[in-house]
Design a protein around this motif. Structure first.
Motif, short mmCIF file in Angstrom:
data_model
loop_
_atom_site.label_atom_id
_atom_site.label_comp_id
_atom_site.label_asym_id
_atom_site.label_seq_id
_atom_site.Cartn_x
_atom_site.Cartn_y
_atom_site.Cartn_z
N GLU A 302 -8.98 11.43 -1.42
CA GLU A 302 -9.80 10.05 -0.56
C GLU A 302 -9.52 8.62 -1.44
N LEU A 303 -8.33 8.71 -0.70
CA LEU A 303 -7.21 7.55 -1.26
C LEU A 303 -7.74 6.22 -1.94
N PRO A 304 -8.45 5.75 -0.83
CA PRO A 304 -9.35 4.26 -1.22
C PRO A 304 -9.70 4.81 -2.14
N GLU A 305 -10.95 5.83 -2.61
CA GLU A 305 -11.68 5.89 -3.83
C GLU A 305 -10.48 5.61 -4.77
N PHE A 306 -9.10 5.47 -5.01
CA PHE A 306 -8.91 5.79 -6.85
C PHE A 306 -8.57 4.19 -6.20
N GLU A 307 -8.81 3.22 -7.99
CA GLU A 307 -8.66 1.85 -8.02
C GLU A 307 -7.36 1.22 -7.61
N ARG A 308 -7.50 0.10 -7.10
CA ARG A 308 -6.32 -0.39 -6.50
C ARG A 308 -4.57 -0.94 -7.50
N LYS A 309 -5.07 -0.66 -8.98
CA LYS A 309 -4.53 -0.71 -9.40
C LYS A 309 -3.59 0.28 -9.90
N GLU A 312 -0.90 1.36 -7.00
CA GLU A 312 0.00 0.43 -6.81
C GLU A 312 1.08 1.06 -7.92
N VAL A 313 1.03 1.19 -9.54
CA VAL A 313 1.65 1.86 -10.36
C VAL A 313 3.14 3.09 -9.65
N LEU A 314 2.56 3.96 -7.84
CA LEU A 314 2.88 4.78 -7.00
C LEU A 314 4.49 3.98 -6.33
N ARG A 315 4.22 2.37 -6.55
CA ARG A 315 5.45 2.11 -5.26
C ARG A 315 6.27 2.72 -6.15
N GLU A 316 7.25 2.02 -7.66
CA GLU A 316 8.76 2.02 -7.59
C GLU A 316 8.65 3.96 -7.81
N PRO A 317 7.79 4.61 -8.43
CA PRO A 317 8.34 6.14 -8.18
C PRO A 317 8.44 6.71 -6.82
N LEU A 318 8.18 5.84 -5.50
CA LEU A 318 8.06 6.60 -4.37
C LEU A 318 9.14 6.52 -4.42
N GLU A 319 10.10 5.10 -4.81
CA GLU A 319 11.61 4.39 -4.25
C GLU A 319 12.42 5.64 -5.55
N SER A 320 12.20 5.50 -6.61
CA SER A 320 12.90 5.54 -7.64
C SER A 320 12.76 7.42 -7.58
N VAL A 370 -10.43 -0.33 3.93
CA VAL A 370 -8.36 -0.33 3.92
C VAL A 370 -8.56 -1.30 2.68
N GLY A 371 -8.78 -2.20 3.26
CA GLY A 371 -7.63 -3.48 2.06
C GLY A 371 -7.94 -3.06 0.92
N LYS A 372 -8.57 -1.79 0.83
CA LYS A 372 -8.64 -1.76 -0.99
C LYS A 372 -6.92 -0.58 -0.82
N LEU A 373 -6.32 -0.53 0.11
CA LEU A 373 -4.86 0.08 0.62
C LEU A 373 -3.86 -1.43 0.31
N SER A 374 -2.68 -1.55 -0.49
CA SER A 374 -2.15 -3.07 -0.34
C SER A 374 -1.29 -2.08 1.17
N GLY A 375 -0.70 -3.95 1.39
CA GLY A 375 0.04 -3.04 2.49
C GLY A 375 1.54 -2.42 1.92
N PRO A 376 1.85 -2.80 0.69
CA PRO A 376 3.27 -2.73 0.68
C PRO A 376 3.50 -0.83 0.23
N LEU A 377 1.82 -0.40 -0.43
CA LEU A 377 2.06 0.95 -0.66
C LEU A 377 2.42 1.79 1.00
N LEU A 378 1.54 1.77 2.12
CA LEU A 378 0.56 2.23 2.92
C LEU A 378 2.44 2.43 3.64
N ASP A 379 3.39 1.12 3.49
CA ASP A 379 4.79 1.17 4.19
C ASP A 379 5.34 2.10 3.40
N ARG A 380 5.30 2.15 2.02
CA ARG A 380 5.94 2.93 1.91
C ARG A 380 5.69 4.76 2.11
#
Length: 499
Positions: A302-309, A312-320, A370-380
């Motif tokens: 249920e990914l969109p049910e998580f708070e957006r903020k 967003e903290v997943l963006r950096e560890p997904l890359e590094s 769908v807008g609850k999920l940011s573009g940068p996160l979906l892109d990752r």
């Protein structure tokens, strides 16, 4: 009389400062003081240690005792300091006489009777004592976990009295042995899943290349069922991966169970989880879900049910593959090499595109959802795959899908090709290594360039499609990337175009 004992570092291998226990006996009024930023649990050790020493048949020194936990600026918590403090007092009082005391490290919580209770982080502490070349004495209930390190001497003790007998050379404590249950938990089998061949294939690609994956589909189509079966088709953990994963888990509140040795962790936090619960933190930083899933799977249902903020903290560890936590008083760096698997509905009611036509959501409601999920996160997230509802005939039919062991064999072969060629899985390829090992035919590159223009893909999507295509080629045993590999990779990347 003064004595310094070196206690194990609670966050061994995670750049935690060394903790030392100093016991000093001086003339004066009977007093037992602990200094060095102890928390309430450590302060209470005064009563536990006093009662344990007396109930073990020893005389508690009727003099002033000062216990200094160094360094003074590092907060101390948990009951693991009980045993080092008790041993230090008994050595300073002349009850324990051990010329090689500096060759030992201690950890354990004491009961009032003198019995030893288990501690959190035994495996992580054992890693550090092994590197230091020291023997480790700790409660028997934690000894099997610590023995998984495989190097260094780990002794199991049941009581303070046994520790004293060992140090005085009267009777040695038992060496801890790895006691793995032969009937280890079995992963759920992918053969249980009916239909969903496209989603099954995407899951196999994700396992072979270490890619992240997002399932999109109506309720009850098997998204969570598929996700739970990913660990069962992942390659077998190496000794190094198993030790790193287990050491991190041993620091968590639930600890690590020896019967889970060399099993991929599968973490599935509820959507009410906070950002700190997900990536770790606190005044004294501790690992969060992304670190507890190290070398395993992090599943966000249920990914969109998580708070957006929180997402967003997943963006950096997904890359590094690491998470850096900074607080005013302390900084910590935790490993976070996890595989992200997520699932969501296509709209608020969940039935957009369903054959029943039940969806009544307006375009504005769908866009807001769908807008609850940011573009940068979906892109990752490497792959976005639709999981459609099954027809009644498919549900009633006997499952004919492959079993997990068969798929795992193919995944292992594909992963072995990657490790032999480049030393890492395809999802970790970047820069010059990606250009070198994911070289494609001109027709394949032309197809990718056309998709980039038509679908408006980002540069990150371009590279992720190349990685997915490289994995598909490895699964087929092909050396180079052709047009078919690229077409399949684009479909897996953008099959959830409703997003």
């Amino acid at each position: 009389m003064a004595l310094a004992l070196v206690a194990s570092r609670a966050l061994a291998g995670l750049q935690a400062p060394e903790v030392a226990v100093e016991v000093h006996l001086a003339n004066g009024l009977p007093q037992f003081t602990i200094v060095g930023l102890p928390d309430t649990e450590v302060k209470e050790s005064r009563d536990r240690v006093r009662a344990a020493i007396i109930n073990s048949g020893f005389e508690f020194p009727a003099r002033r005792i000062t216990v200094n936990l160094a360094p003074a600026d590092l907060p101390k918590d948990s009951g693991r300091f009980d045993l080092p403090i008790a041993v230090g007092i008994l050595v300073a009082a002349g009850i324990i006489q051990c010329p090689h005391l500096s060759d030992y490290e201690f950890a354990g919580e004491l009961a009032l009777s003198g019995q030893l209770r288990g501690v959190r982080g035994a495996l992580a502490m054992a890693c550090q004592t092994s590197r230091a070349g020291k023997s480790f004495i700790l409660p028997r209930v934690s000894a099997n976990e610590a023995a998984l390190v495989g190097s260094g001497q780990v002794y199991a003790a049941d009581s303070l009295l046994q520790v004293c007998a060992h140090l005085n050379g009267v009777q040695a404590c038992d060496l801890a042995e790895v006691n793995l249950d032969a009937s280890q938990d079995v992963y759920p089998d992918l053969a249980d899943v009916k239909g969903q061949m496209a989603a099954r294939y995407a899951l196999e690609v994700a396992a072979a290349g270490g890619h992240s994956l997002l399932f999109v589909g109506p309720p009850g189509t098997g998204k969570s069922m598929l996700a739970a079966r990913l660990p069962g088709i992942l390659p077998e953990m190496s000794e190094e991966e198993a030790l790193a994963s287990a050491a991190i888990q041993s620091l968590g509140s639930q600890g690590f169970r020896a019967e889970k040795w060399r099993q991929r962790p599968f973490r599935a936090p509820h959507h009410t989880a906070s950002a700190v619960a997900l990536v770790g933190g606190g005044s004294d930083p501790r690992p969060g879900e992304v670190s507890l899933a190290h070398h395993g799977v992090l599943f966000l249902d249920e990914l969109p049910e998580f708070e957006r903020k929180v997402l967003e903290v997943l963006r950096e560890p997904l890359e590094s593959q690491v998470i850096n936590i900074s607080r005013a008083g302390r900084q910590a760096c935790f490993p976070a090499d996890f595989q992200l698997l997520a699932a969501m509905n296509p709209c608020p009611c969940g039935y957009m595109g369903h054959a029943s036509g039940r969806c009544q959501c307006t375009p504005e409601q769908i866009a807001r959802y769908v807008g609850k999920l940011s573009g940068p996160l979906l892109d990752r997230i490497d792959m976005h795959v639709q999981v459609p509802a099954l027809a009644a005939g498919e549900l009633a039919s006997v499952s004919t899908g492959e079993a997990s062991p068969q798929i795992r064999l193919r995944v292992q072969q594909a992963r072995d090709r990657q490790l032999q060629r480049q030393g890492c899985c395809n999802a970790r390829l970047s820069g010059l290594a990606l250009e070198q090992h994911a070289s494609a035919e001109p027709a394949a590159l032309a197809l990718l360039a056309d998709a980039l223009d038509r679908l408006g893909l980002s540069a990150r999507s371009y590279h992720r499609i190349l990685r997915i295509a490289r994995t598909i080629a490895d699964m087929n045993g092909d050396l180079g990337l052709n047009r078919q590999h690229m077409l399949q990779a684009i479909q897996l990347r953008r099959s959830g175009l409703a997003l």
